[in-house]
Write a protein that holds these residues in place. Structure first.
Motif, PDB file in Angstrom:
ATOM      1  N   GLY A  18     -60.511 -51.895 -60.151  1.00 26.55           N
ATOM      2  CA  GLY A  18     -60.738 -51.850 -58.169  1.00 26.55           C
ATOM      3  C   GLY A  18     -61.976 -50.608 -58.430  1.00 26.55           C
ATOM      4  O   GLY A  18     -62.521 -50.575 -57.417  1.00 26.55           O
ATOM      5  N   THR A  19     -62.290 -50.324 -59.678  1.00 32.50           N
ATOM      6  CA  THR A  19     -63.157 -49.236 -59.555  1.00 32.50           C
ATOM      7  C   THR A  19     -65.178 -49.812 -59.069  1.00 32.50           C
ATOM      8  O   THR A  19     -65.614 -50.929 -59.679  1.00 32.50           O
ATOM      9  CB  THR A  19     -64.098 -48.144 -61.655  1.00 32.50           C
ATOM     10  N   VAL A  20     -65.927 -48.751 -58.047  1.00 27.38           N
ATOM     11  CA  VAL A  20     -66.904 -49.027 -57.706  1.00 27.38           C
ATOM     12  C   VAL A  20     -67.958 -48.012 -57.938  1.00 27.38           C
ATOM     13  O   VAL A  20     -67.024 -46.876 -57.133  1.00 27.38           O
ATOM     14  CB  VAL A  20     -66.601 -49.744 -55.679  1.00 27.38           C
ATOM     15  N   LEU A  21     -68.550 -48.643 -58.453  1.00 26.25           N
ATOM     16  CA  LEU A  21     -69.703 -47.257 -58.200  1.00 26.25           C
ATOM     17  C   LEU A  21     -70.383 -46.937 -57.170  1.00 26.25           C
ATOM     18  O   LEU A  21     -70.791 -47.775 -56.499  1.00 26.25           O
ATOM     19  CB  LEU A  21     -70.938 -47.485 -59.640  1.00 26.25           C
ATOM     20  N   ALA A  22     -71.045 -45.663 -56.947  1.00 26.05           N
ATOM     21  CA  ALA A  22     -71.654 -45.663 -55.772  1.00 26.05           C
ATOM     22  C   ALA A  22     -73.142 -46.120 -56.105  1.00 26.05           C
ATOM     23  O   ALA A  22     -74.103 -45.901 -56.910  1.00 26.05           O
ATOM     24  CB  ALA A  22     -71.395 -44.120 -55.344  1.00 26.05           C
ATOM     25  N   TYR A  23     -73.671 -46.068 -55.021  1.00 23.37           N
ATOM     26  CA  TYR A  23     -75.378 -46.391 -54.465  1.00 23.37           C
ATOM     27  C   TYR A  23     -75.775 -45.409 -54.586  1.00 23.37           C
ATOM     28  O   TYR A  23     -76.768 -44.807 -53.731  1.00 23.37           O
ATOM     29  CB  TYR A  23     -75.511 -46.866 -53.560  1.00 23.37           C
ATOM     30  N   ASP A  24     -75.986 -44.246 -55.652  1.00 22.13           N
ATOM     31  CA  ASP A  24     -76.673 -43.242 -56.102  1.00 22.13           C
ATOM     32  C   ASP A  24     -77.101 -43.371 -57.376  1.00 22.13           C
ATOM     33  O   ASP A  24     -76.693 -43.900 -58.363  1.00 22.13           O
ATOM     34  CB  ASP A  24     -76.207 -41.776 -55.997  1.00 22.13           C
ATOM     35  N   GLN A  25     -77.679 -42.117 -57.831  1.00 24.39           N
ATOM     36  CA  GLN A  25     -77.622 -41.633 -59.558  1.00 24.39           C
ATOM     37  C   GLN A  25     -77.182 -42.291 -60.076  1.00 24.39           C
ATOM     38  O   GLN A  25     -77.543 -42.843 -61.445  1.00 24.39           O
ATOM     39  CB  GLN A  25     -79.850 -40.964 -59.475  1.00 24.39           C
ATOM     40  N   PRO A  26     -76.214 -40.963 -60.137  1.00 17.52           N
ATOM     41  CA  PRO A  26     -75.103 -40.918 -61.109  1.00 17.52           C
ATOM     42  C   PRO A  26     -74.744 -43.011 -60.993  1.00 17.52           C
ATOM     43  O   PRO A  26     -73.873 -42.653 -62.116  1.00 17.52           O
ATOM     44  CB  PRO A  26     -73.968 -40.571 -61.213  1.00 17.52           C
ATOM     45  N   GLY A  27     -74.620 -43.398 -60.370  1.00 12.14           N
ATOM     46  CA  GLY A  27     -73.878 -44.846 -59.551  1.00 12.14           C
ATOM     47  C   GLY A  27     -74.915 -45.635 -61.001  1.00 12.14           C
ATOM     48  O   GLY A  27     -74.115 -46.429 -61.123  1.00 12.14           O
ATOM     49  N   ALA A  28     -75.664 -45.024 -60.564  1.00 13.09           N
ATOM     50  CA  ALA A  28     -76.487 -46.490 -61.164  1.00 13.09           C
ATOM     51  C   ALA A  28     -76.778 -46.464 -63.009  1.00 13.09           C
ATOM     52  O   ALA A  28     -76.943 -47.134 -63.758  1.00 13.09           O
ATOM     53  CB  ALA A  28     -78.728 -46.192 -60.894  1.00 13.09           C
ATOM     54  N   ASP A  29     -77.108 -45.226 -62.848  1.00 15.97           N
ATOM     55  CA  ASP A  29     -77.461 -44.259 -64.825  1.00 15.97           C
ATOM     56  C   ASP A  29     -75.718 -44.951 -65.129  1.00 15.97           C
ATOM     57  O   ASP A  29     -75.852 -45.456 -66.614  1.00 15.97           O
ATOM     58  CB  ASP A  29     -76.519 -43.352 -64.940  1.00 15.97           C
ATOM     59  N   ARG A  30     -74.584 -44.607 -64.414  1.00 19.75           N
ATOM     60  CA  ARG A  30     -73.545 -45.544 -65.313  1.00 19.75           C
ATOM     61  C   ARG A  30     -73.479 -47.102 -65.734  1.00 19.75           C
ATOM     62  O   ARG A  30     -72.923 -47.577 -66.620  1.00 19.75           O
ATOM     63  CB  ARG A  30     -72.462 -45.131 -64.222  1.00 19.75           C
TER      64      ARG A  30
END
Length: 248
Positions: A74-86
């Motif tokens: 269920g994990t969703v990465l955010a549309y931000d720099q930390p999310g993109a980096d991960r």
């Protein structure tokens, strides 16, 4: 066509259970199956809306969580720099063989689903475009749509960043539709030309579509979204899958 409430299944893979989200019409019956591969951010709200759009046109759609080995279900990465980096870090941490075994598992699950006709297509966006491209190498896949597929031209998917996607193009036996934005810095003109040449040399059954659009033009969040282009290309996608996955 109205939809059932979205559900999920945890599909067994060689690298652990893979949470896979399911979207299907509410009307009883059997429908062609489509695997939808997400961007690096996993199953975000725009991805869920894309899945619902396809299901509403008469398909059962399975959306796997591509980083299930590394993130809780269920994990969703955010549309931000930390999310993109991960997301970008995991793209080159996961073994290419694990991406491929995931594809085999979700395709087998969908083909055997009681609401599926057994006819299978694959679609992917960004990272997912590359994963769809590789999934199309499975013999059960009749049609594949790739939106601005990243890393194919560089061979840089997975751990070690040395994938063999270009070399394995002859394994794609179904029809392929490739869609690109000319203003996409992730896949520049020379990269697109390299992919086009490889597909042509292999005698692949494919169509090629380039538009004046940025990377992520399909995503209905963010400044790069192009509603007109998204409307056009998703219409093309529905027509493509209806033609290639029809049973009559």
């Amino acid at each position: 066509m109205t939809l059932q409430e979205a559900s999920f299944a945890d599909i067994s893979t060689p690298t652990g259970p893979m949470r896979t989200h399911l979207f299907r019409p509410s009307a009883p019956g059997r429908y062609p199956g489509i695997v939808l591969y997400s961007e690096i951010f996993q199953v975000t709200a725009p991805i869920r809306r894309t899945a619902a759009f396809l299901a509403g046109h008469g398909f059962i759609v399975a959306v796997p969580e591509v980083y299930h080995e590394f993130e809780a279900p269920g994990t969703v990465l955010a549309y931000d720099q930390p999310g993109a980096d991960r997301g970008n870090a995991l793209k080159t941490t996961k073994e290419v063989s694990a991406f491929d075994s995931d594809a085999r598992a979700v395709l087998a699950y969908l083909k055997s689903h009681d609401a599926c006709t057994g006819r299978l297509g694959v679609i992917g966006i960004c990272l997912g475009g590359h994963l769809a491209f590789r999934a199309g190498m499975n013999s059960d896949v009749s049609a594949t749509t790739c939106f601005y597929a990243t890393d194919i031209h560089k061979g840089s998917l997975g751990k070690g960043m040395t994938d063999d996607s270009l070399a394995r193009i002859p394994e794609i036996k179904g029809e392929l539709m490739m869609l690109w934005g000319r203003q996409d810095p992730h896949v520049p003109g020379e990269g697109r030309a390299k992919i086009y040449a490889a597909l042509t040399a292999a005698g692949t059954n494919f169509t090629w579509h380039e538009f004046n659009g940025a990377h992520a033009f399909l995503r209905d969040e963010g400044y790069r979204y192009d509603a007109e282009l998204a409307h056009l290309t998703m219409g093309m996608t529905v027509q493509f899958f209806r033609r290639t996955l029809a049973t009559g």
